[in-house]
Design a protein around this motif. Structure first.
Motif, PDB file in Angstrom:
ATOM      1  N   MET A  79       0.822  -1.207   0.000  1.00 53.59           N
ATOM      2  CA  MET A  79       0.000   0.000   0.000  1.00 53.59           C
ATOM      3  C   MET A  79       0.857   1.259   0.000  1.00 53.59           C
ATOM      4  N   TYR A  80       1.931   1.242   0.798  1.00 54.91           N
ATOM      5  CA  TYR A  80       2.823   2.391   0.898  1.00 54.91           C
ATOM      6  C   TYR A  80       4.185   2.051   0.301  1.00 54.91           C
ATOM      7  N   GLU A  81       4.882   3.082  -0.183  1.00 57.02           N
ATOM      8  CA  GLU A  81       6.209   2.893  -0.764  1.00 57.02           C
ATOM      9  C   GLU A  81       7.329   3.340   0.172  1.00 57.02           C
ATOM     10  N   THR A  82       7.059   4.322   1.032  1.00 58.69           N
ATOM     11  CA  THR A  82       8.123   4.906   1.849  1.00 58.69           C
ATOM     12  C   THR A  82       7.968   4.632   3.336  1.00 58.69           C
ATOM     13  N   ILE A  83       6.845   4.059   3.715  1.00 58.68           N
ATOM     14  CA  ILE A  83       6.607   3.711   5.110  1.00 58.68           C
ATOM     15  C   ILE A  83       6.008   2.314   5.166  1.00 58.68           C
ATOM     16  N   ALA A  84       5.960   1.741   6.373  1.00 59.09           N
ATOM     17  CA  ALA A  84       5.299   0.451   6.581  1.00 59.09           C
ATOM     18  C   ALA A  84       4.460   0.555   7.843  1.00 59.09           C
ATOM     19  N   VAL A  85       3.307  -0.093   7.832  1.00 62.05           N
ATOM     20  CA  VAL A  85       2.420  -0.112   8.991  1.00 62.05           C
ATOM     21  C   VAL A  85       2.056  -1.557   9.293  1.00 62.05           C
ATOM     22  N   ASN A  86       2.321  -1.975  10.513  1.00 63.35           N
ATOM     23  CA  ASN A  86       1.971  -3.322  10.957  1.00 63.35           C
ATOM     24  C   ASN A  86       1.305  -3.233  12.319  1.00 63.35           C
ATOM     25  N   THR A  87       0.182  -3.931  12.478  1.00 62.92           N
ATOM     26  CA  THR A  87      -0.560  -3.902  13.732  1.00 62.92           C
ATOM     27  C   THR A  87      -0.640  -5.307  14.296  1.00 62.92           C
ATOM     28  N   ASP A  88      -0.267  -5.474  15.567  1.00 64.79           N
ATOM     29  CA  ASP A  88      -0.301  -6.799  16.164  1.00 64.79           C
ATOM     30  C   ASP A  88      -1.679  -7.097  16.757  1.00 64.79           C
ATOM     31  N   ALA A  89      -1.815  -8.290  17.329  1.00 62.14           N
ATOM     32  CA  ALA A  89      -3.120  -8.740  17.829  1.00 62.14           C
ATOM     33  C   ALA A  89      -3.614  -7.911  18.995  1.00 62.14           C
ATOM     34  N   ARG A  90      -2.724  -7.209  19.661  1.00 64.17           N
ATOM     35  CA  ARG A  90      -3.125  -6.376  20.801  1.00 64.17           C
ATOM     36  C   ARG A  90      -3.651  -5.018  20.373  1.00 64.17           C
ATOM     37  N   GLY A  91      -3.434  -4.673  19.090  1.00 62.59           N
ATOM     38  CA  GLY A  91      -3.805  -3.349  18.633  1.00 62.59           C
ATOM     39  C   GLY A  91      -2.672  -2.352  18.709  1.00 62.59           C
ATOM     40  N   VAL A  92      -1.436  -2.856  18.806  1.00 65.50           N
ATOM     41  CA  VAL A  92      -0.254  -1.988  18.805  1.00 65.50           C
ATOM     42  C   VAL A  92       0.239  -1.885  17.363  1.00 65.50           C
ATOM     43  N   ALA A  93       0.142  -0.693  16.786  1.00 62.31           N
ATOM     44  CA  ALA A  93       0.561  -0.458  15.401  1.00 62.31           C
ATOM     45  C   ALA A  93       1.972   0.101  15.393  1.00 62.31           C
ATOM     46  N   THR A  94       2.819  -0.446  14.557  1.00 66.63           N
ATOM     47  CA  THR A  94       4.167   0.076  14.361  1.00 66.63           C
ATOM     48  C   THR A  94       4.208   0.791  13.026  1.00 66.63           C
ATOM     49  N   LEU A  95       4.461   2.082  13.076  1.00 68.00           N
ATOM     50  CA  LEU A  95       4.552   2.936  11.892  1.00 68.00           C
ATOM     51  C   LEU A  95       6.034   3.183  11.634  1.00 68.00           C
TER      52      LEU A  95
END
Length: 262
Positions: free
Chosen positions: A1-17
C-alpha cells in the motif's frame, strides 16, 4: 500500500509505523509526507488500534528532509514551494493530534525534521547512542515548519540552546532538553518501548483519546496562524542568497562561504 513507510498492527492493537527508506536514512520525501499523513488518518480512525509506535528502518530514525527533494524546490515558484512545506506541516499536525498514544522509538540519527517527528510523539525512547541536531541553518535555512512543535516540546529557553547553532547533541542532552523521555542502551530499546506500551493496554481507549485531546487543549493547541507563519518564514529563507549557497555547497561537497572554522 505504501512505498516509503510500513504499517503493521499486532493482535493487541499496537501499530508500528515505520519510516522505510533505510538507504536514505529515512530522509523525508514529498511522497513520505503524504503517506505519513494518510497513515495517521487511518490509524486514528481505526478502533482496533490502541497504541502507535513510530520508528525508522535501518541505521537511522530520520535524517530530516531529503536534500534531493529540497534541491528540486529551489527551482519552484514560491507558491509551489509553500505547498510542499504545507505537506510537512499537515503531516506533523495529523501526528500531533493523533487520538492514540504515539510512542517514538529512535535509533541512529534524528536530524532536522526527524527532531520534529520526535517532538510530536507523546513519549520518546531513544537509544543512548542516538544523535540529534537541528541542522537547517548549515544550509542557510531555518527549522521553520517543525518549529512550533519543537518550541512547544522543549520550551523557548531550552530550544534556543540548539535551535540556531545546528550543533549535534546526544540522547542524554536530548533528554535534558525535553525531546527524549528516556535514553537506554540500543539493545534495550525494544523492551523500553514495550514498557511504555503496556500501561495503555489496560486503559479505556476513548478515555485515553479524550485525555490527550484535553492535554493539547489546556496547553494551547498549535493553530493555523502558527503553521502559516512557519511556512512564511521558510519561504523567505528559500529566497535568500544564503539558502542558495548552502544547498549548492552541500551537493558540491564543499564548505559554504560563511564557514570560517569548525
Amino acid at each position: 500500500m505504501y512505498e516509503t513507510i510500513a504499517v503493521n498492527t499486532d493482535a493487541r492493537g499496537v501499530a508500528t509505523l515505520t519510516l522505510n527508506r533505510p538507504e536514505k536514512h529515512n530522509a523525508m520525501s514529498a511522497k513520505m509526507l503524504v503517506e505519513l499523513t494518510d497513515a495517521a488518518e487511518r490509524l486514528g480512525a481505526d478502533e482496533a488500534v490502541r497504541v502507535v509506535v513510530l520508528t525508522g528502518a535501518g541505521k537511522s530514525f530520520c535524517a530530516g528532509g531529503d536534500l534531493g527533494w529540497m534541491r528540486d524546490q529551489r527551482g519552484m515558484a514560491p507558491q509551489t514551494r509553500d505547498a510542499e512545506a504545507r505537506k510537512l506541516a499537515t503531516m506533523l499536525h495529523r501526528l500531533n493530534r493523533l487520538p492514540k498514544p504515539l510512542i517514538g522509538a529512535l535509533q541512529g540519527n534524528a536530524f532536522g525534521g526527524g527532531v520534529g517527528l520526535a517532538c510530536v510523539c507523546d513519549v520518546v525512547v531513544a537509544a543512548d547512542d542516538c544523535r540529534f541536531g537541528l541542522t537547517e541553518t548549515r544550509l542557510g535555512l531555518i527549522p521553520a515548519t517543525i518549529g512550533p512543535y519543537v518550541i512547544k516540546r522543549m520550551g523557548e529557553g531550552r530550544a534556543r540552546q540548539v535551535f540556531m547553532s545546528a550543533r549535534l547533541f546526544d540522547a542524554h542532552e536530548a533528554t535534558a532538553l525535553g525531546i527524549v523521555s528516556k535514553a537506554v542502551p540500543r539493545n534495550g530499546l525494544p523492551e523500553a518501548v514495550e514498557a511504555e506500551v503496556i500501561p495503555y493496554l489496560a486503559c479505556a481507549p476513548q478515555a485515553v483519546a479524550a485525555a490527550k485531546a484535553l492535554a493539547l487543549e489546556l496547553d494551547g493547541a498549535i493553530d493555523e496562524a502558527a503553521i502559516d507563519r512557519s511556512i512564511e518564514m521558510l519561504s523567505q529563507r528559500w529566497e535568500s542568497e544564503e539558502a542558495q549557497e548552502g544547498i549548492d555547497a552541500f551537493f558540491e561537497r564543499r564548505k559554504p562561504s560563511w564557514v570560517t572554522s569548525e
